[in-house]
Write an enzyme that holds these catalytic residues in place. Structure first.
Site, PDB file in Angstrom:
ATOM      1  N   GLU A   1     -57.534  54.282  46.916  1.00 46.71           N
ATOM      2  CA  GLU A   1     -56.203  54.859  47.101  1.00 46.71           C
ATOM      3  C   GLU A   1     -55.106  53.799  46.954  1.00 46.71           C
ATOM      4  OE1 GLU A   1     -56.534  56.977  50.847  1.00 46.71           O
ATOM      5  OE2 GLU A   1     -57.230  58.761  49.800  1.00 46.71           O
TER       6      GLU A   1
ATOM      7  N   GLU B   1     -57.164  65.251  61.667  1.00 47.50           N
ATOM      8  CA  GLU B   1     -56.343  65.332  60.458  1.00 47.50           C
ATOM      9  C   GLU B   1     -56.436  66.706  59.790  1.00 47.50           C
ATOM     10  OE1 GLU B   1     -57.159  62.285  57.621  1.00 47.50           O
ATOM     11  OE2 GLU B   1     -55.732  63.050  56.162  1.00 47.50           O
TER      12      GLU B   1
ATOM     13  N   ASP C   1     -63.507  63.989  52.441  1.00 46.19           N
ATOM     14  CA  ASP C   1     -62.618  63.307  53.380  1.00 46.19           C
ATOM     15  C   ASP C   1     -62.407  64.117  54.649  1.00 46.19           C
ATOM     16  OD1 ASP C   1     -60.854  61.582  54.537  1.00 46.19           O
ATOM     17  OD2 ASP C   1     -59.144  62.135  53.302  1.00 46.19           O
TER      18      ASP C   1
END
Lengths: 687, 687
Positions: free
Chosen positions: A294, A401, A373
C-alpha cells in the site's frame, strides 16, 4: 478516572457471591511474600494481589515474610521452601517462562494457597488468574490449577500516529501520543498495561505500521528517552515493547541516499540504530515492518525481495535477541478493475511462499487471518502454515474496522476461533492454525498471535462498552485457545458488570449472537467489500467495484461472486492443501458462507439451506434487523441489574445500530432487487 | 510572477499585427488627461492605458493635459470640452453609471480618439475595452463604440476559507487568506482585481458562504482593518466588496443567546455590526448569506422564515445602501432515499415562491442556474423569474466542481448562454433568463449575475491554463450576453496566447467542443450525480444513489431516470410556465439531453436521435473518449505556435483527461451493461 467503564474487567469494589467464596475467604487475610530478584514484576504482582483482594473483600490483607494458619503465598520456584514443597518434580520445566500453578497445600500448621511460577512473569499471570477465579466463583478450597500459555508471542499492535490520531481507531485519540509528543508519563499507559497483563498479553507495538514522518524518528535519540519510559511501564507488567519502523528511514532521516538492504552503509546504519534502541530499552522486542505494501517503501525499490529486506533488519537486531515482524499484507494496490486475472487474495501466498527458507530465524512473517483484509467473513489465509522453514505469527484485528466500528456490537472471539480451528491439512489432519501458530506443526523458533488493538482515550477505552469484550477475549483466547467463546463472554461479563449470573448470561448471549447478526445485515455469503470506500462502514455495494483495490463482487443482472476456482477462475483455491482446495473448488461442497468468495453464481443458485442466493440475501437482511431488535429488547431487560450509566450508553449504541442495520438492509436488498428484478418471496418492502 | 500563465489575458509584450493596427498607431503617442474628482479609479484607468499601450507598441505614450494632432483622451463627461463635444445629447444618460464610448473625433487640428464615461468606472472599462480591441485587431480609425453593461450586479463569489483552503477550489490555496490571516498586502490581490475589472466584474464576495469560526469574525474589529485594505485594492478597480456572514454570528461571537431575526437585541446587534463594517469600508456592498441550507444556521431555528431572516439583515444595511444576497440553495439535505415523493429539484421554488412580496427591496435572492447543483446538464431553475416582487440574481459556477475540476477542459460559456437564452415565458414569449436577470421582465431594484470563481494561488490562477477562459468569458458574457461563445473564445485565445489567428481558432475550437465532450463521457441525458460523493469527480454511478442528498437516478435492470412529471412523478415539471411545463412533461417533446431528469424510461426507449437510451449511453461514452483523443491531436498541432511552457502544461492535462475519460467510459458502460444485459450494437469492449 474511576468510572466503571474505565475499570473495564478490573473493577474496584467488586462484590462477589460471599457464600460461594466462603471457604476461600480465610486465606485472604495474610500474604506471605518471598525474597525475589526484584525485576519490578514481583512488586507489581504483590501489589495487584493486595489491591485485588481489598477490592473484593473490602479488607487489605497483611503482607509478611512469614506466618502461619491460612494464608496466600506467592513466589518463583526456588525462592522459598513453602513454594518448592508445593511443586512436583519436573513441574518447573513444564511451566516454562510464563506458566504458573495455583494450588492449595495443607501442612497442618500451614494451610496455604500458593501462587508460583518459574518466573516472576508467571507469578504475575497467576495473580491475575487467581483474582479472576475468585471473582467469577471458580475457586474452591481444593484449588489446583496449572496454566501454561499456548503461544509464545501474544501481542497487540497499535495503529497510533504521533499526531494523536489512530488509524482505524473508533475509541477516541491515541493514549500514547498527542501533537507529536509521547505521553510517557501518562497514568493511562500504566492502566492499559495492567489490562493487557491481566489477560496475558506479553508484547506491544506502539506505533502505526504506516510509519509517517515523526514516527520514523521514534528510533532516534529525539524520541528514545520517551520510548524508554513507556517500555519501563510495560516491563513492570511483563510486556515487551516493539516499534514499527519505516524501511526508508535511512533516507528519510537524511543520513543516506539509499535504503537498499544489500548496501553496506544501510546495513551499518540499521545496526547502529538497533544499538541505540537497545541502549535505551535493553529488552526491546523488535521491529514491526509494513514494506512494499500500500505504497509503503520497501526492498522492491532496489530490486531486492522481502527476504533481503527482513534479513537485513534481523541481522541488526540479532545480537540483542530482537525479532523482525515482517507483514505479509502485500498486494497490488493499483490494480485495474478491468483485469479479472489478477486476484488480490492470491497475493500474500504468491509473494512469500517461494521465499521459504530464505529468512533468518529471528524473522517472523506476520500474516492476516484471511487473504483479503479483516472482512466480516473470509477464508483462512492459505499462507498460514504453508512455509515450513519460516517463522509465522497470525494477525487478527480487534479494532472493528469492517465489523461495525464499535458502533455496532460484534464479538469477534467466535470468528477467531473459527480461524484457529481451521485445519490447513499442511501436515495431514490436525494441522490447525491453532497448532501452527504455536509452532507445533512446523518447529518455528518464534511464533504466536498478534492483533490490532481497539482502544483509545475514550473514558471506557473502546467507545462501545461491549467492545471491551474483544480485547479481553483476545487475550484469554490466545492464552488458551481451547476456551469456548461462551465461557470467555460470561467470564468477561461477570468481571465487568458484576456477579449477577443471570445478567452475565444475557450479556454473553448478546455477544454470542452479534457476529452472525452483523454478518446477516451486511455482507452476504462471504462476498465482502460492499462498504463505503476508505471509511469501511455503511453499505456502498459498488463502492469498491470499480476501484484499484482488487476488491470486487462482479454483480450483474444475472449473478454475483468472484470465481477463484482453479478450473475457471483465478486459481486462488489451489493455494490450499488438496482437501481444502477441493472443498472450495467444488460448488457442491463449498460452504455457503464462503460461496461468493470462491464462485460466481446466478441469483437463482440454490444454497445448501435450500434457499436461492437472492432469497438468502433478502432473508438474512430482514432477519439481521429483526435480531438487532431482539438484542435491544434483551438489553432493556437488564435495566436495574447493571449500573445505569453503562446501561444507558449501550442502549444508545444499540439504537444507532438498529438504524444502521436498517440502512444496510434497505440498500442491499434494493440494490439486488433493482439488479435482478427477482421479487422477495415474502413480499416485504424493498425500495 | 511574470509568467505568461500568470499574466492570463493581460499579457505584457503582446505583439499584435502591426499592419492591421496601422491607422490607429498614430493616436497612441499622446494621451490627454482631464481633471477628475480623483476617486482613484481615474488614476487606475490612465495607468492601465499607458501600460497597455507600452506593452503593445513598446513605447510609453506621453501624458499631457493638452495637446494637438492625433491623440487619445480620456475623461468623464463634463470634465473637458474635448470630451463633451464628442458626446451626443442624452448619451450620458444612456451610458448610465458604467457605460462608455470610444469614438474618433475629427476637429481639424485635433483628431483624437476619446474614451469617455459618465463615471470614472465607465472610463476604466473603456480603457480595458480599447486595449482589447487594439490587441484583437478590432479597432479601425473610424472607431465608434458605445457599450453599456447588461447587468448591474456582475459579481464573483469566493468559497475561500481563512485557513487558506478553497471549497471546491482546483487551483491551489486562497489568494486572500493563509493560516487565518488576511493577505491584505498581497500583490496578487491587486493583480486579480485588474483581471476582474478588465472584463467588467464590479462586485466580489471574498469568503466562503459556509462561514466557519474564524470567518464569522470578519465583520468584527479583529479583521475589519484588513478587510478594509482589501476593499481599497478592489475599489481602485471599480469593484465593491461583499462578505459572507454567519446567521448565527450573534451567538457564535458570544454576544447573545439567540439569533432570532425578530428579536430586538439581534436586530440591534446586526445594526451595530453593519455600522462597524461601513466605518471601515464606506462603499461596502453587503452580506451574502447561506442560511438554513446544508446544516448552516438560519431563521428556521426560531420558527421564522427566509423573509424574516433576510429582512432583518437588510434593515441593518439599508442606511448605507448595502444589499443582502440571500441564497436560495435550500433543500432537505437529510432526505431519505427511500422516499420518492420528496424532490430536491422542487425545493427552492417551494421554499421561496410563496414568500414573494415579503422581502425588502435591498434583499436579492441568489438563485443557482439549475434546480439541483451546477451539474453538467440541468434544466433552468423554475424559480428564476417566478417572483415578480422580489429581486433576483442568477448564480453560475465558474469553478469546475462537477465539470472536470480543472483537470478536464470544460468551457462553460455555452452552458451559461443556454441558461440565459432560456425563455421562462413568465410574462409571455421573450421572458428569457437574460432579460429577467437584467430586471427587464420584472422591475427589480437590484439584479444581475454572480458566479463562484475558479482561481487560486496556482501560478497560472486556474490550475489548467484553458480554465482561464471561463473566468474571462464569464465577465465578457455578463457584460454583454449577446456575444457568442465562439467570439469570446477566440478573443480570449488571441489575448492570452498571442496574435496567431490560426492558433486562436484551434484553441477556440477546442474550447467550444469541450463541454459537449465532457457531457458525453460523464453524465448521460441529464441524469447527473453519478460522481464520487463529496469529491464530485470521477465516476461512481451509485455513489449518491442511497444517500441523504436527494440525488438519485433510480437505475434498475429495466430502466433509469427520475420521474418529475406532474402526472406520475414528483410534480416538479409543474413549477414551469405552461409551455415549458408541457414540453418537459411530455415524453415526446422533452429534449433528449434532459430526458432522464424528467422521466424514468426503459433502456430500450428511443430518443429523438433514433437510438435507444442504452445505445446512446454506450455511443456517447465511446465518442467522448475518441473526441478527447482528437482534442489532443489538435492541441499537439499547436506546438511551436504557442509558448512551450503552456503548450506542455496543457499537453499534460489533456493526457490525464484522456485517462479520466477512459475510466468514465468503462465504468459507466460496464455498470449499465451489467445492469441491463443489453449488448452494445457495435460490439465494443465493455467489461
Amino acid at each position: 478516572m474511576t468510572s466503571k467503564g474505565y475499570q473495564a474487567w478490573l473493577q474496584n469494589g467488586f462484590e462477589p457471591d460471599h457464600a460461594a467464596m466462603g471457604p476461600i475467604h480465610d486465606f485472604l487475610q495474610q500474604i506471605i511474600t518471598t525474597a525475589q530478584a526484584g525485576s519490578g514484576i514481583y512488586q507489581t504482582a504483590v501489589q495487584e494481589l493486595v489491591d485485588g483482594i481489598r477490592s473484593i473483600t473490602g479488607q487489605k490483607p497483611v503482607c509478611m515474610e512469614s506466618g502461619s494458619g491460612r494464608y496466600l503465598t506467592l513466589g518463583t520456584i526456588g525462592s522459598s521452601s513453602f513454594i518448592d514443597q508445593s511443586i512436583e518434580a519436573g513441574e518447573a520445566e513444564r511451566l516454562g517462562d510464563e506458566g504458573f500453578v495455583i494450588r492449595k497445600v495443607d501442612r497442618g500448621e500451614h494451610v496455604y494457597i500458593v501462587l508460583a511460577g518459574k518466573t516472576e512473569k508467571g507469578l504475575l499471570y497467576a495473580v491475575f488468574h487467581f483474582l479472576r477465579l475468585l471473582k467469577t466463583g471458580g475457586l474452591t478450597d481444593q484449588v489446583d490449577v496449572t496454566e501454561v500459555p499456548k503461544y509464545r508471542l501474544r501481542m497487540v499492535n497499535h495503529w497510533d500516529n504521533m499526531d494523536g490520531s489512530v488509524e482505524r481507531g473508533y475509541a477516541g485519540q491515541s493514549i500514547f501520543y498527542r501533537n507529536d509528543v509521547l505521553l510517557s508519563r501518562s497514568a493511562r499507559v500504566r492502566d492499559y498495561a495492567r489490562l493487557l497483563a491481566s489477560v496475558g498479553i506479553n508484547g506491544i507495538a506502539i506505533n502505526n505500521v504506516n510509519v509517517h514522518r515523526h514516527e520514523t524518528r521514534l528510533i532516534t535519540e529525539v524520541y528514545l528517552p520517551d520510548v524508554a519510559r513507556i517500555a519501563d511501564i510495560f516491563r513492570n507488567y511483563g510486556i515487551r515493547l516493539y516499534l514499527s519502523v519505516n524501511f526508508a528511514a535511512p533516507i528519510e532521516l537524511g543520513d543516506l541516499r539509499t535504503a537498499d538492504p544489500l548496501d553496506a552503509d544501510v546495513q551499518k546504519w540499521w545496526k547502529e540504530k538497533a544499538a541505540d534502541v537497545y541502549c535505551y530499552v535493553p529488552d526491546f522486542g523488535g521491529f514491526l515492518v509494513k514494506a512494499d505494501s500500500e505504497n509503503r517503501p520497501g526492498p522492491f525499490t532496489y530490486g531486492r525481495d522481502h527476504a533481503d529486506g527482513a534479513n537485513m533488519l534481523a541481522e541488526a537486531l540479532k545480537p540483542y535477541g530482537g525479532i523482525v515482524l515482517w507483514r505479509c499484507f502485500v498486494y497490488n494496490c493499483h490494480q485495474d478493475w478491468r483485469d479479472r486475472t489478477t486476484d488480490r487474495a492470491r497475493a500474500a501466498y504468491d509473494h512469500f511462499k517461494p521465499l521459504d527458507g530464505r529468512f533468518l530465524d529471528n524473522v517472523v512473517l506476520q500474516i492476516k487471518n484471511g487473504p483479503m483484509d479483516f472482512q466480516v467473513r473470509e477464508p483462512v489465509s492459505p499462507l498460514i502454515g504453508a512455509m515450513e522453514k519460516t517463522n509465522q505469527i497470525v494477525e487478527f484485528q480487534i479494532t472493528q474496522e469492517y465489523t461495525g466500528q464499535q458502533k455496532d456490537v460484534c464479538y469477534l472471539i467466535p470468528q477467531w476461533k473459527e480461524v484457529l480451528d481451521f485445519d490447513t491439512r499442511i501436515k495431514g489432519e490436525g494441522s490447525t492454525v491453532k497448532e501452527i501458530a504455536a509452532g507445533l506443526v512446523h518447529p518455528y523458533v518464534h511464533s504466536g498471535i498478534t492483533a490490532v488493538s481497539n482502544i483509545g482515550d475514550d473514558l471506557n477505552w473502546t467507545g462501545h462498552h461491549l467492545a471491551q469484550a474483544n480485547l479481553y477475549g483476545y487475550g484469554r483466547l490466545i492464552w488458551n485457545p481451547e476456551l469456548s467463546s461462551e465461557l470467555i463472554a460470561k467470564e468477561w461479563a461477570l468481571l465487568t458488570f458484576g456477579p449477577n449470573k443471570a445478567a452475565a448470561d444475557t450479556i454473553a448471549d448478546i455477544l454470542m449472537a452479534s457476529w452472525p447478526i452483523y454478518e446477516k445485515y451486511t455482507s452476504p455469503l462471504g462476498v465482502g467489500w460492499m462498504v463505503r470506500p476508505h471509511y469501511h462502514y455503511g453499505p456502498d455495494i459498488d463502492g469498491y467495484e470499480y476501484s484499484k483495490w482488487g476488491t470486487y463482487h462482479f454483480a450483474d443482472c444475472h449473478g454475483i461472486g468472484v470465481d477463484r476456482t482453479q478450473s475457471t477462475g483465478t486459481g486462488y483455491s489451489a493455494q490450499y492443501e488438496k482437501a481444502n482446495s477441493e472443498l472450495y473448488e467444488n460448488l457442491e461442497t463449498c460452504p455457503d458462507e464462503l460461496l461468493l468468495f470462491f464462485h460466481h453464481v446466478p441469483y437463482t443458485h440454490r444454497l445448501k439451506s435450500g434457499k436461492t442466493v437472492i432469497q438468502h440475501i433478502y432473508d438474512t437482511h430482514f432477519e439481521g434487523v429483526e435480531q438487532v431488535e431482539q438484542v435491544i429488547s434483551r438489553w432493556r431487560g437488564l435495566e436495574g441489574d447493571i449500573d445505569a450509566e453503562r446501561y444507558r450508553h449501550v442502549c444508545g449504541r444499540l439504537e444507532a445500530q438498529l438504524e444502521n442495520a436498517k440502512e444496510w438492509r434497505d440498500v442491499i436488498n434494493t440494490y439486488f432487487y433493482r439488479k435482478s428484478a427477482i421479487p422477495d418471496e415474502k413480499n416485504r418492502v424493498i425500495y
